[in-house]
Write a protein that holds these residues in place. Structure first.
Motif, short mmCIF file in Angstrom:
data_model
loop_
_atom_site.label_atom_id
_atom_site.label_comp_id
_atom_site.label_asym_id
_atom_site.label_seq_id
_atom_site.Cartn_x
_atom_site.Cartn_y
_atom_site.Cartn_z
N GLN A 54 5.17 8.18 2.72
CA GLN A 54 3.76 8.53 2.67
C GLN A 54 3.64 9.76 3.98
OE1 GLN A 54 1.18 5.43 4.33
NE2 GLN A 54 -0.32 6.36 2.92
N GLU A 73 5.90 8.62 6.84
CA GLU A 73 6.59 7.24 7.08
C GLU A 73 7.46 6.71 5.90
OE1 GLU A 73 3.74 4.40 8.53
OE2 GLU A 73 5.08 2.85 8.64
N LEU A 92 8.59 3.79 4.07
CA LEU A 92 8.14 2.19 3.69
C LEU A 92 9.12 1.79 2.53
CD1 LEU A 92 4.66 3.30 3.44
CD2 LEU A 92 5.58 1.86 5.30
N ARG A 104 10.52 -0.49 -0.63
CA ARG A 104 10.09 -1.12 -1.65
C ARG A 104 11.10 -1.89 -2.42
NH1 ARG A 104 5.93 -0.18 0.61
NH2 ARG A 104 4.12 1.07 0.03
N ASN A 150 10.16 2.40 10.65
CA ASN A 150 9.90 1.29 11.31
C ASN A 150 11.34 0.47 11.80
OD1 ASN A 150 6.77 0.88 10.89
ND2 ASN A 150 7.48 1.55 8.81
N GLU A 183 9.30 3.75 15.09
CA GLU A 183 7.95 2.88 15.17
C GLU A 183 8.28 1.60 15.65
OE1 GLU A 183 5.07 2.94 12.07
OE2 GLU A 183 5.52 5.36 11.73
N ASP A 186 2.94 1.37 16.91
CA ASP A 186 2.46 1.33 15.48
C ASP A 186 1.31 0.23 15.76
OD1 ASP A 186 2.12 1.36 12.90
OD2 ASP A 186 4.01 0.26 12.17
N ASP A 187 0.35 0.23 14.69
CA ASP A 187 -0.55 -0.66 14.75
C ASP A 187 -1.55 -1.04 16.00
OD1 ASP A 187 0.32 -0.91 11.99
OD2 ASP A 187 1.76 -2.40 13.00
N MET A 219 -5.11 0.71 10.91
CA MET A 219 -6.17 1.09 10.00
C MET A 219 -7.57 0.20 10.05
SD MET A 219 -4.54 0.12 6.22
CE MET A 219 -2.84 0.49 6.56
N ARG A 242 -10.98 2.12 9.13
CA ARG A 242 -12.01 1.38 8.04
C ARG A 242 -13.43 1.58 8.27
NH1 ARG A 242 -10.18 2.70 5.61
NH2 ARG A 242 -8.30 1.59 5.36
N GLU A 286 -4.44 6.00 11.16
CA GLU A 286 -3.71 5.31 9.91
C GLU A 286 -4.75 4.82 9.11
OE1 GLU A 286 -0.95 2.19 11.55
OE2 GLU A 286 0.43 3.05 10.27
N GLY A 287 -4.36 4.85 7.75
CA GLY A 287 -5.28 4.32 6.61
C GLY A 287 -6.35 5.02 6.46
N VAL A 288 -6.50 6.30 6.67
CA VAL A 288 -7.76 7.09 6.27
C VAL A 288 -7.99 7.15 4.53
CG1 VAL A 288 -8.62 9.47 6.44
CG2 VAL A 288 -7.44 8.56 8.33
N GLU A 289 -8.90 6.71 4.28
CA GLU A 289 -9.21 6.42 2.84
C GLU A 289 -10.30 7.21 2.10
OE1 GLU A 289 -9.73 2.42 1.81
OE2 GLU A 289 -7.66 1.82 2.06
N GLY A 296 -2.97 7.90 5.45
CA GLY A 296 -3.69 7.18 4.50
C GLY A 296 -3.70 7.78 3.15
N PRO A 338 2.09 6.27 -0.35
CA PRO A 338 3.40 6.08 -0.58
C PRO A 338 4.16 6.50 -1.82
CG PRO A 338 2.48 4.20 0.65
CD PRO A 338 1.35 4.89 -0.03
O1 G Z 1 2.12 -1.41 9.53
P1 G Z 1 2.43 -0.11 9.17
O2 G Z 1 1.50 0.79 9.69
O3 G Z 1 3.73 0.17 9.15
O4 G Z 1 1.98 -0.47 7.49
C1 G Z 1 1.81 0.59 6.71
C2 G Z 1 1.32 0.11 5.51
O5 G Z 1 -0.01 0.33 5.24
C3 G Z 1 2.01 0.47 4.40
O6 G Z 1 2.63 -0.47 3.51
C4 G Z 1 1.39 1.38 3.62
O7 G Z 1 1.25 1.05 1.90
C5 G Z 1 -0.13 1.16 3.78
N1 G Z 1 -1.16 1.82 3.70
C6 G Z 1 -1.05 3.07 3.97
N2 G Z 1 -2.10 4.08 4.05
C7 G Z 1 -3.01 2.95 3.50
C8 G Z 1 -4.34 3.16 3.14
O8 G Z 1 -4.98 4.56 3.43
N3 G Z 1 -5.21 2.19 3.16
C9 G Z 1 -4.57 0.81 2.85
N4 G Z 1 -5.40 -0.20 2.65
N5 G Z 1 -3.17 0.69 3.07
C10 G Z 1 -2.50 1.87 3.56
#
Ligand code: G
Ligand code: MN
Length: 366
Positions: A147, A161, A163, A165, A214, A242, A272-273, A296, A300, A329-332, A350, A356
């Motif tokens: 990602q 990052e 990840l 699967r 991670n 991470e 992280d987080d 995230m 949000r 993280e998680g910018v949508e 995000g 990803p």
């Molecule tokens: O905890 P960590 O930050 O490592 O988790 C990353 C997870 O967040 C991945 O599983 C990824 O698929 C998910 N993710 C990444 N970007 C986004 C986003 O914009 N929105 C949401 N809901 N999940 C996301």
């Protein structure tokens, strides 16, 4: 005894009585009021025991448990039924292979006893062996997704990052694989499998793209993942490791020792987080991370939240003082991006910037 119990019933009263009867036990209860909802939960969570009512609209309990047996064979199945229809009884026993067939009315204490017995069956040696084997196969067959992590101002991809699967029917999602790694205490094996694949990804990527990898807290206690024997050793200078706050309570190798080991080989550390409850400010102080990733949940809806904006603004200030780079993280949405850029975050990650994706897609999109 601990475990996750999924209760499926279209009448909430039954599930409430059960939760009360098992209140003293360290169990986590999830509830679904239809077969469809139950499957959604099983896809997302690691469940140990499912207790389903037979009589539900649309899909019956015995039909649901047949599907559960096929897709999630590790979940122990219990059926609770008020009707004595022979076909559904035969289906429950022969096709769904239920562990217990309970007749209603059935006291919560009786159901609780069946759940305790069901959790007891999971400890058998052959079941454990089988789970180890499935876990090994899952590690051998999993894929990695990348990602993008992009510069806030120029949108240029500066990192990705990594990840995991899984591609194994027993582990439909990464959470199942993680929960199993924890149950078997084999997180270092999972990390090693990822690290080995990261090396081949590295050779395909331009050197100016950092790989964010991670690591699980327990792996910090395994020096062979961090020193010269690590599959990452030759590529640590382009790697950001991470860690989450749970790492701080690891008992084995000292966190500081572990971090010093990878830093001396050129890696950087990301916390992280931050903001999720896993990672707190004490973790920032003890890790001195080069990168801080905001969870995230803080991002949000930030464009409409003065509270979140205020928190992120202060995290920007803190990161600058500490010389760390801050990732949102998680910018949508474009509005969330505009706000975090405005507030001064350095990097973005995000779905808006990229989901990803397998290496080939990642390379095509850059
Ligand atoms: O905890 P960590 O930050 O490592 O988790 C990353 C997870 O967040 C991945 O599983 C990824 O698929 C998910 N993710 C990444 N970007 C986004 C986003 O914009 N929105 C949401 N809901 N999940 C996301
Ligand atoms: Mn991460």
């Amino acid at each position: 005894m601990s475990g996750v119990i999924l209760l499926v019933d279209d009448e909430p009263l039954v599930t409430e009585g059960l939760s009360r009867a098992l209140f003293a036990e360290p169990l986590r209860f999830l509830t679904a009021n239809s077969a469809r909802q139950a499957i959604e939960i099983l896809e997302a969570e690691q469940v140990d025991v499912i207790v389903s009512d037979e009589c539900m609209p649309e899909v019956s309990g015995s039909e649901l448990l047949c599907e559960v047996r096929r897709r999630f064979p590790d979940v122990v199945r219990i059926i609770l039924t008020g009707q004595s229809d022979l076909d559904s009884t035969i289906r429950a026993i022969n096709q769904a292979a239920v562990f217990r067939y309970l007749r209603k009315p059935c006291s919560p204490q009786r159901v609780a006893a069946a759940i305790r017995e069901a959790l007891g069956t999971q400890g058998s040696e052959s079941a454990a062996r089988e789970l180890h084997d499935a876990f090994d196969t899952a590690l051998a067959t999993m894929d990695l997704a990348l990602q993008p992590i992009v510069g806030a101002l120029d949108g240029r991809t500066v990192g990705a990052e990594v990840l995991c699967r899984p591609r194994h029917p027993r582990f439909p999602g990464v959470l199942h694989l993680l929960a199993t790694a924890e149950r078997l205490q084999r997180e270092p094996d999972l990390d090693r499998a990822v690290f080995e694949r990261v090396r081949s990804i590295r050779t395909a990527l331009s050197p100016d793209i950092d790989l964010f990898v991670n690591i699980h807290p327990r792996s910090l206690g395994d020096p062979s993942l961090l020193d010269d024997r690590s599959p990452l050793a030759p590529i640590l200078s382009g790697t950001v490791i991470e860690v989450t706050e749970r790492a701080l309570i690891t008992e084995s190798l000292e966190l500081h020792e572990a971090m010093a080991m990878v830093r001396s080989r050129g890696a950087r550390i990301a916390l992280d987080d931050l903001g999720a409850g896993h990672a707190g400010l004490a973790a920032v102080a003890s890790l001195c991370p080069e990168v801080i990733k905001l969870d995230m949940s803080l991002i949000r809806g930030i464009d409409t939240s003065e509270v979140r904006s205020g928190i992120v603004a202060s995290m920007v200030e803190m990161s600058r003082r500490l010389g760390a780079r801050l990732v949102a993280e998680g910018v949508e949405t474009p509005a969330e991006r505009a706000r975090v850029v405005d507030l001064g975050c350095d990097l973005l990650q995000g779905y808006l910037l990229g989901r990803p994706a397998p290496l080939a897609d990642f390379l095509n999109n850059r």
